[in-house]
Each structure stands twice: as structure tokens, then as C-alpha cells.
Write a protein that holds these residues in place. Structure first.
Motif, mmCIF file in Angstrom:
data_model
loop_
_atom_site.group_PDB
_atom_site.id
_atom_site.type_symbol
_atom_site.label_atom_id
_atom_site.label_comp_id
_atom_site.label_asym_id
_atom_site.label_seq_id
_atom_site.Cartn_x
_atom_site.Cartn_y
_atom_site.Cartn_z
ATOM 1 N N ASP A 149 76.973 95.037 5.186
ATOM 2 C CA ASP A 149 77.326 93.722 5.700
ATOM 3 C C ASP A 149 76.394 93.376 6.832
ATOM 4 O OD1 ASP A 149 79.324 93.552 3.993
ATOM 5 O OD2 ASP A 149 80.924 93.919 5.414
ATOM 6 N N THR A 150 76.067 94.385 7.539
ATOM 7 C CA THR A 150 75.188 94.138 8.677
ATOM 8 C C THR A 150 73.870 93.557 8.220
ATOM 9 O OG1 THR A 150 76.149 95.978 9.884
ATOM 10 C CG2 THR A 150 73.969 95.241 10.562
ATOM 11 N N GLU A 151 73.344 94.121 7.181
ATOM 12 C CA GLU A 151 72.069 93.610 6.709
ATOM 13 C C GLU A 151 72.186 92.192 6.195
ATOM 14 O OE1 GLU A 151 71.762 96.976 4.248
ATOM 15 O OE2 GLU A 151 70.116 97.802 5.382
ATOM 16 N N PHE A 152 73.259 91.949 5.532
ATOM 17 C CA PHE A 152 73.409 90.596 5.009
ATOM 18 C C PHE A 152 73.522 89.613 6.144
ATOM 19 C CE2 PHE A 152 74.957 92.755 1.214
ATOM 20 C CZ PHE A 152 74.067 92.181 0.332
ATOM 21 N N ARG A 153 74.289 90.023 7.069
ATOM 22 C CA ARG A 153 74.528 89.135 8.192
ATOM 23 C C ARG A 153 73.218 88.826 8.879
ATOM 24 N NH1 ARG A 153 76.649 92.417 11.698
ATOM 25 N NH2 ARG A 153 78.390 92.688 10.288
ATOM 26 N N ARG A 154 72.451 89.876 9.065
ATOM 27 C CA ARG A 154 71.185 89.675 9.748
ATOM 28 C C ARG A 154 70.221 88.828 8.939
ATOM 29 N NH1 ARG A 154 70.486 95.528 12.800
ATOM 30 N NH2 ARG A 154 72.191 95.128 14.256
ATOM 31 N N MET A 155 70.293 89.038 7.656
ATOM 32 C CA MET A 155 69.386 88.255 6.819
ATOM 33 C C MET A 155 69.760 86.777 6.982
ATOM 34 S SD MET A 155 68.779 88.552 2.717
ATOM 35 C CE MET A 155 70.370 87.964 2.176
ATOM 36 N N ALA A 156 71.035 86.546 6.972
ATOM 37 C CA ALA A 156 71.514 85.174 7.098
ATOM 38 C C ALA A 156 71.124 84.573 8.434
ATOM 39 C CB ALA A 156 73.028 85.149 6.938
ATOM 40 N N ILE A 157 71.282 85.345 9.450
ATOM 41 C CA ILE A 157 70.969 84.823 10.778
ATOM 42 C C ILE A 157 69.479 84.546 10.901
ATOM 43 C CG2 ILE A 157 70.933 85.338 13.250
ATOM 44 C CD1 ILE A 157 73.420 87.118 12.760
ATOM 45 N N MET A 158 68.686 85.464 10.419
ATOM 46 C CA MET A 158 67.248 85.260 10.547
ATOM 47 C C MET A 158 66.750 84.072 9.763
ATOM 48 S SD MET A 158 65.454 88.893 10.929
ATOM 49 C CE MET A 158 66.372 89.877 9.821
ATOM 50 N N SER A 159 67.418 83.772 8.696
ATOM 51 C CA SER A 159 66.940 82.633 7.926
ATOM 52 C C SER A 159 67.548 81.343 8.444
ATOM 53 C CB SER A 159 67.258 82.840 6.452
ATOM 54 O OG SER A 159 68.645 82.922 6.253
ATOM 55 N N GLY A 160 68.343 81.472 9.451
ATOM 56 C CA GLY A 160 68.907 80.256 10.036
ATOM 57 C C GLY A 160 70.383 80.120 9.755
ATOM 58 N N CYS A 161 71.165 80.020 10.776
ATOM 59 C CA CYS A 161 72.603 79.885 10.582
ATOM 60 C C CYS A 161 73.145 78.875 11.595
ATOM 61 C CB CYS A 161 73.290 81.236 10.784
ATOM 62 S SG CYS A 161 73.212 81.838 12.472
ATOM 63 N N GLY A 166 66.684 79.479 12.316
ATOM 64 C CA GLY A 166 65.917 80.585 11.764
ATOM 65 C C GLY A 166 64.535 80.656 12.368
ATOM 66 N N LEU A 167 63.891 81.716 12.082
ATOM 67 C CA LEU A 167 62.542 81.890 12.591
ATOM 68 C C LEU A 167 61.649 80.966 11.775
ATOM 69 C CD1 LEU A 167 62.765 85.735 12.618
ATOM 70 C CD2 LEU A 167 62.334 84.342 14.637
ATOM 71 N N PRO A 168 60.601 80.532 12.391
ATOM 72 C CA PRO A 168 59.719 79.616 11.662
ATOM 73 C C PRO A 168 59.151 80.296 10.426
ATOM 74 C CG PRO A 168 58.695 80.422 13.664
ATOM 75 C CD PRO A 168 60.142 80.803 13.731
ATOM 76 N N GLY A 169 59.204 79.603 9.351
ATOM 77 C CA GLY A 169 58.648 80.170 8.140
ATOM 78 C C GLY A 169 59.468 81.262 7.498
ATOM 79 N N VAL A 170 60.615 81.475 8.015
ATOM 80 C CA VAL A 170 61.447 82.535 7.443
ATOM 81 C C VAL A 170 62.649 81.949 6.734
ATOM 82 C CG1 VAL A 170 62.859 84.546 7.944
ATOM 83 C CG2 VAL A 170 60.749 84.159 9.197
ATOM 84 N N GLY A 171 62.681 82.153 5.505
ATOM 85 C CA GLY A 171 63.803 81.670 4.717
ATOM 86 C C GLY A 171 64.540 82.899 4.262
ATOM 87 N N LEU A 172 65.347 82.734 3.292
ATOM 88 C CA LEU A 172 66.082 83.882 2.816
ATOM 89 C C LEU A 172 65.207 84.979 2.289
ATOM 90 C CD1 LEU A 172 69.057 82.361 1.044
ATOM 91 C CD2 LEU A 172 68.993 84.070 2.809
ATOM 92 N N LYS A 173 64.300 84.577 1.513
ATOM 93 C CA LYS A 173 63.449 85.592 0.905
ATOM 94 C C LYS A 173 62.693 86.388 1.931
ATOM 95 C CE LYS A 173 63.168 84.539 -3.656
ATOM 96 N NZ LYS A 173 62.482 84.942 -4.854
ATOM 97 N N THR A 174 62.148 85.669 2.826
ATOM 98 C CA THR A 174 61.374 86.367 3.842
ATOM 99 C C THR A 174 62.276 87.251 4.683
ATOM 100 O OG1 THR A 174 59.832 84.541 3.908
ATOM 101 C CG2 THR A 174 59.797 86.055 5.750
#
Length: 699
Positions: A149-161, A166-174
Motif C-alpha cells: 500500500d505504501t508503494e501505491f500511495r507513494r506512486m499516487a502522491i508523486m504523480s499528483g494528488c 505531482g512532480l513535473p513530468g511525472v505521471g503514473l507511469k513515471t
DNA sequence: CATTTGTAGAAAT
DNA sequence: TCTACAAATG
């Protein structure tokens, strides 16, 4: 409608604004403001229809509006709670602790919060898409296998929540890619900086704040009658150190807020304007009067022009189909075709007479729920959809069109030979997200999936991604079909599921989402998330791990599913509706369950509606070893709805269980990380930005 | 060239 | 919310 399916709703309303979400709220408020301005301009220009259109875009649900609804809920004895802050966290808390068995909402953020079973896109017929964490590993595109869950959460946060851009240029995939490389946010930031991207200096700080907000947001514990954190603190930090999660609210006040007596924002008593509305067509309004309570305006009064009739007021048997008519349409069942669902609610038909009765049964929950559900925006759906579809990418080419989902479904249907099904149906099939999907396709899929999973576990990612998918494609269609239905379960029992919805009090959310209660057991724990930046401690309280005993299949999801069988069942069922005859009995049987007695029609849903399933679970669950968590038995058995009563074909318990089980973590293989599973992620989340999982995912 | 992200516009609720 | 398109990137 929920009652019709034997689901007991549990409504959850939004509470106060969250500091972490200030930016998001501000932007939404601005949008509403702009829309209002625009609407007024149209009005002045004499363009009322356009004005009305814009006015709809600036609607903000106020605590008073929510309160009006609460008055009705009380009368109907429908459980509800006004969250101290976000309904999302409250919903997940209720699900995690067994107060509800699932959550009905269109907000994908719930997955980030750790929802175990999310039902999205619920429509008037009860069709919806079920997203189970445990199915996440089936997600194509990404291989969430093994992700905690932690990873998912972080992925979500990094791609913008909602809590952080999110970080510039970072979407889900990234974000996914980055997390695969390192779980350390610090390292990810450094990595990005290396690549020349500039990351705000305080990004990490904000990142952790967002994470902590997802983890420890305040929620109201119905048992303790006071605020608690969604996920208990592990001792490494205190609430005082997290001002962004909002101030604590003393128990006394929290109770009043939870009850709906006090405005969660202003903390002042809510005084309902006693505005008798004229348009209460709903009995509810009337009821209110009777009670003598200051009735607030009927919720209907807030929405003018609504042509819709609440499901609640519909006849309980409205879903049934006339066998004769059906026979005619299908040429005695020889002609497969999709049936339009009965739409009793359309003015005209039967409501009046029975309306009363039926309504009682269904009414309350239903009406609100449907609408509520939709309130948010959500990426979720897309995710889900994607998930479901994911597999499907049909052919070789890698990516199918985004829309694939529905289309795919349709295709599936076609494949079967059935005529196209209604999208609902198809949708349903699609529903289930991932995991099971595999089922149907199973074999093909399975193999593929397994490969993928295996690959995914391997070091890298990308290449992998592309490869496998293609093949699947072909299979795809099948899969989808199958998948969806998880299994219809028989349901005779009543259900205990409950749903809750939340309503948003104010702005943003308008409504809430319901969750289902009853519980499934399995859920496992809250994830182990380890929010903290520095240390990660898994907090998982519970463990998810406890899976059910049986799981025979579970292990490999894939493997287990014998393609065939399931397919037949599901796939058809889904379509089923179509040909009554042809489709096979199976489906039909299922059907019936869904719809009221009548056999036929109900198309799709009959198969297994997620709602039905839930209830089934709820029922079953108990038996199975479930988690210790206290689930209160929430499920009440209230309303056995007719559909519920209908005996379904049975499904194999084993299978079911496998599905239900705790997520499976075990199923999957996940090497490293924690086990939690979860998922959620996907991304979706972010309100602000949405991610289109769909794209990724499935193709 | 293929893959992604981000945005604008369109359609549906 | 979904689709289409454009810009960015390796």
C-alpha cells in the motif's frame, strides 16, 4: 436500489476542510465562483438554459444540505456519520474496522487511503464496477504485483494528488517506474534532479505531509465516539506534529458533528431552515413533516429540474421482466439480444400505487446513494475500468484504444455470439477488475499473466510491459467477460452489507459515497504503510495477512481459474441478459437473482452484481475465517431484498473464497516489499489531476 | 519513432 | 470524464 439488492447503506458525509487540501479546495472554489459568474452573465443575457447549465457547475453542497438529508436518514434508520474531515478517510476506516463491507464511491482516492473493496460507477440498475485491492496485481500495464500500500500511495502522491501536485513530468507511469527502482523518496528526488529536473526543495517535506495525511487523517470512531486516526500512529510522531491533518476535535464536539447536529466547519449548531418545499414528491419530505422535526427542505428542493425518480420510490419489482414480452423479443429465446432494462422509474409507469410500499424497502438508501456516489470525480473509475479492461487489450498491438473497456466488453459479447450487450452489461463484466479477469481468460490470460507477473518481479519493468500484453489481447475478450463476475453467489441470505455514503458537506464533495458494510473479512490490514519518511515502520495493524484458509486457488490466480467453467458462467452471464435462452441457463439463473424474480431480463446484472456479491460475502464471510478485526456485524440483515432472496446458482465456494480472501497477498508473489498489497493506486487519485489509468492500464 | 505527460474541448451526468 | 492533440523525451 441498494435495498433492492439487500444492501444496507451507511452514509458518510464530508466534514471540515483539511489543511492539506487547502490548495485543491481553493481551486475548486474558484472554479465554482467562475462558473457562478458565468451563469449570471448568461442569465442577464437571457440565456437561461445556458445559465442553468453553468449554475450546475457551481453547486457546492453545504452542511445544511447534508443536514437535510440526514434528517431523512434518521427517519429511515439508515446509519450515517459526518466525518470530522474527509469522508474518504472515514469510509476507509469504517471498512477497515468492519462497519461496512465495501465502499461505494467514485472517488479513486479511496484506494490510496487503503480501501479494500470499492464499488464505483454504480448506476440506477445496481450495476457497478468493483475494485478489489487484491485484484490489483492483475493490472496490466503496470504489474502492481507485490506492491504494498505504501508503494501505491507513494506512486499516487508523486504523480499528483489532492494534497500535493505531482512532480513535473511525472505521471503514473513515471512514478511507477521510479518507485520500482527505489522505494526511497529521497533517492527518487535525487534521481530526478540528476536528470536535470528541478524539484522543489521542500518537495520531500510536502511529500511526507501528503503521505501522513493519507495515513493518519482524523476519523470518527463510532465505537469510541471520538476521533482517532485512520491508521494509528506508531509512536514516531504525534498529532501535534502533523498540523496538516487538521486540529483534533474533542469527543463531545466530534459526536455532535458526527451526528450532524453541528456544522463541521463552523462548529455551530445547524439550524435547518424550515422550508417546506412544495415539491416534495418524495414521501420522505412528507415524513419529515409528520415527524414534526424541523424539516429541512427536502433534498429535492435543491435540485430543480430533476426528472429523475428516486429508486426508492420505484416498485420493488420494477426490475422484473415480463416473460412473455421477453419471449417475443427474443423469438422464444432464439434470438439473442440485449434487452433494454425496465425503467419503471420513468414517469408513467407504475410507481404510484405501489410506490409506497416498495419505496419503503428501497427507498432511503437508494435514492441518495446513487446520486451520492457519483459525486466526485474520479479517476477511479477510469482506473477500474482500465483494470478490468486491462487485460483485454486485444490484439497484438499493444495498446488498445483507451476506451477499450466498454468496447471490449461489447466485443466480448460479440464473441460469444451474443449480440452486443448493453453497455451496462458489458461494463459489469468488465468490472471486476483485475484479478479475476484473469479468470475467464484464464488460460490464455493466465499464462500470460503469470508471465507478466513473473517478469514484473524481475528487475525491470518496461520491456516487460510491452511484451506480454499483446498476446493477451486475443484472449482478452474472453477474459473480460469472465472475469467480471466474480461469482455470483448465491445469495439467499439476506445481506448484511451496508453501504455508506458520505456526503460531503460542503464543497467539493458533494456527496458521499456509501460503503458497504458487512465486511468482508479479509481485508487485511491497513496497510502497512509506512509513512514516514525516515523510517518506515509498518504499522500495519492488523495484518492483512490472514488469509482465509482456503485458497486453493488463490495461489495462482491464474492458474486456478479454470478457464472454462468460469467463462461460461460469467461470460455469459454478463451478457446473459441477452438471450435468455441461449445464454444459457446459467446466466439466467444468476439473473434472476439479481433482478427480482422475474427471470429474464435483467440482464447483466443478474450475473452478479458486485452488490450482490458483496452481500453474499457478507453472508459468507462470517463463516470463513475472517479477520479478527472487529467488524461489528455490521451487516445487519436488514432488508432482504427480493433479489437477494432469489437463489442463485451456486458458485463454487472455493472460488469465491479464493477471491475474497484476503487479498491475496499471498497469491501474488511479491517478493519484496511488504506485503500488503494494496494498491491502489494507481494513480488515480488525484483529483486535481487525474490520471487516466485507463490509458495505461490496460492497453 | 515510440512513449508519456499535459492540456484543451466535447460529451454525459 | 473521455478523446484528441501537442509537446517533451530518450
Amino acid at each position: 436500489m441498494l435495498k433492492h439488492f439487500g444492501v444496507t447503506p451507511y452514509m458518510v458525509f464530508d466534514g471540515d476542510f483539511l489543511p492539506s487540501k487547502a490548495a485543491t479546495e481553493a481551486s475548486r472554489a474558484k472554479k465554482r465562483e467562475d462558473k457562478l459568474r458565468l451563469a449570471n452573465e448568461y442569465l442577464k443575457a437571457g440565456k437561461s438554459s445556458q445559465a442553468a447549465q453553468e449554475f450546475q457547475k457551481c453547486i457546492d453542497i453545504t452542511p445544511e444540505m447534508a443536514s437535510a438529508l440526514i434528517q431523512q436518514l434518521r427517519k429511515m434508520d439508515i446509519p450515517y456519520v459526518v466525518a470530522p474531515y474527509e469522508a474518504d478517510a472515514q469510509l476507509v476506516y469504517l471498512e477497515r474496522h468492519g462497519f461496512v463491507d465495501g465502499i461505494i464511491s467514485d472517488d479513486s482516492d479511496l484506494l490510496v487511503f487503503g480501501a479494500k473493496r470499492l464499488l464505483t460507477k454504480l448506476d440506477q440498475y445496481g450495476n457497478c464496477i468493483e475494485i478489489n485491492r487484491r485484484d490489483f496485481c492483475a493490472c496490466r500495464e503496470i504489474s502492481l504485483t507485490g506492491w504494498s500500500d505504501t508503494e501505491f500511495r507513494r506512486m499516487a502522491i508523486m504523480s499528483g494528488c489532492d494534497y500535493l501536485n505531482g512532480l513535473p513530468g511525472v505521471g503514473l507511469k513515471t512514478a511507477y517506474r521510479l518507485l520500482r527502482k527505489t522505494k526511497s523518496p529521497e533517492r527518487i528526488v535525487r534521481l530526478l534532479q540528476f536528470e536535470g529536473k528541478r524539484v522543489s526543495e521542500n518537495y520531500l517535506t510536502l511529500f511526507y505531509q501528503a503521505e501522513l495525511t493519507f495515513l493518519h487523517q482524523w476519523v470518527f470512531c463510532p465505537t469510541k465516539k471520538e476521533l482517532v486516526h485512520l491508521t494509528e500512529l506508531d509512536g514516531t510522531r504525534t498529532a501535534e506534529e502533523m498540523p496538516f491533518i487538521g486540529p483534533h476535535v474533542e469527543p463531545e464536539m466530534a459526536r455532535k458533528i458526527a451526528n450532524g447536529d453541528v456544522n463541521p466547519i463552523t462548529k455551530l449548531p445547524i439550524i435547518l431552515p424550515a422550508t417546506p418545499s412544495k415539491r416534495r414528491h418524495s414521501q420522505s419530505a412528507a415524513a419529515a413533516d409528520a415527524s414534526g422535526r424541523p424539516l429541512s427542505k427536502p433534498i429535492n428542493s435543491y435540485f430543480k429540474a430533476h426528472n429523475r425518480i428516486p429508486m426508492a420510490e420505484m416498485d420493488a419489482n420494477c426490475f422484473s421482466v415480463d416473460p412473455q414480452r421477453l419471449s417475443q423479443i427474443t423469438a422464444e429465446g432464439t434470438v439473442p439480444r440485449v434487452f433494454p432494462l425496465p425503467r419503471p422509474y420513468i414517469p408513467g409507469s407504475q410507481q404510484s400505487a405501489d410506490g409506497t410500499n416498495s419505496r419503503q424497502l428501497t427507498q432511503p438508501a437508494p435514492r441518495t446513494s446513487p446520486r451520492l456516489n457519483r459525486r466526485r470525480t474520479e479517476p477511479i473509475s477510469s482506473l477500474l475500468a482500465s483494470v478490468s479492461n486491462s487485460r483485454p487489450p486485444r490484439d497484438a498491438s499493444n495498446r488498445p484504444p483507451k476506451k477499450a473497456r466498454l468496447c471490449d466488453d461489447a466485443f466480448d459479447a460479440d464473441v460469444d455470439g451474443l449480440p452486443k450487450t448493453s453497455r451496462f452489461f458489458s461494463a459489469e463484466k468488465a468490472l471486476r477488475k483485475s484479478p479475476r479477469k484473469a479468470n475467464s481468460d484464464v488460460y490464455l490470460m493466465l499464462s500470460d499473466d503469470s508471465l507478466d507477473e513473473a517478469l514484473s518481479n524481475l528487475p525491470d519493468i518496461e520491456g516487460w510491459a510491452s511484451g506480454p500484453p499483446k498476446r493477451r489481447v486475443s484472449i482478452f475478450s474472453d477474459k473480460q467477460k469472465d472475469v467480471p463476475p466474480s461469482q455470483p453467489e448465491s445469495i439467499s441470505q439476506q445481506d448484511s452489507v451496508q453501504t455508506d455514503t458520505k456526503q460531503p458537506s460542503r464543497s467539493q464533495k458533494g456527496i458521499s459515497q456509501p460503503s458497504i458494510t458487512s465486511q468482508e473479512t479479509g481485508l487485511t490490514s491497513p496497510d502497512a504503510s509506512q509513512p514516514e519518511p525516515p523510517n518506515e515502520t509498518p504499522e500495519s495493524s492488523v495484518d492483512a495477512s490472514t488469509p482465509l484458509p482456503e485458497l486453493p486457488d488463490s495461489t495462482s490466480q491464474v492458474a486456478r481459474t479454470p478457464p472454462r467453467t468460469r467463462l461460461s458462467r460469467f461470460s455469459y452471464s454478463s451478457k446473459s441478459s441477452e438471450t435468455p435462452a441461449s445464454t444459457t441457463s446459467q446466466s439466467s439463473s444468476v439473473f434472476s437473482a439479481a433482478s427480482a424474480a422475474s427471470s429474464a431480463p435483467s440482464t447483466a446484472r443478474s450475473r452478479q452484481t458486485p452488490l450482490q456479491r458483496m452481500r453474499a460475502w457478507a453472508l459468507k464471510t462470517p463463516a470463513s475465517p475472517t479477520m479478527p478485526v472487529s467488524r461489528k456485524d455490521a451487516g445487519s440483515a436488514k432488508g432482504p431484498a427480493e433479489p437477494a432472496l432469489v437463489p442463485l446458482p451456486e458458485v463454487d465456494l472455493n472460488e469465491m473464497e479464493a477471491l475474497n480472501k484476503p487479498c491475496g497477498s499471498e497469491d501474488q508473489i511479491i517478493p519484496d516489499s511488504d506485503e500488503e498489497e494494496e494498491e491502489g493506486e494507481e494513480e488515480a487519485k488525484l483529483p486535481t489531476k487525474k490520471l487516466n489509468l485507463a490509458r495505461f492500464v490496460y492497453s
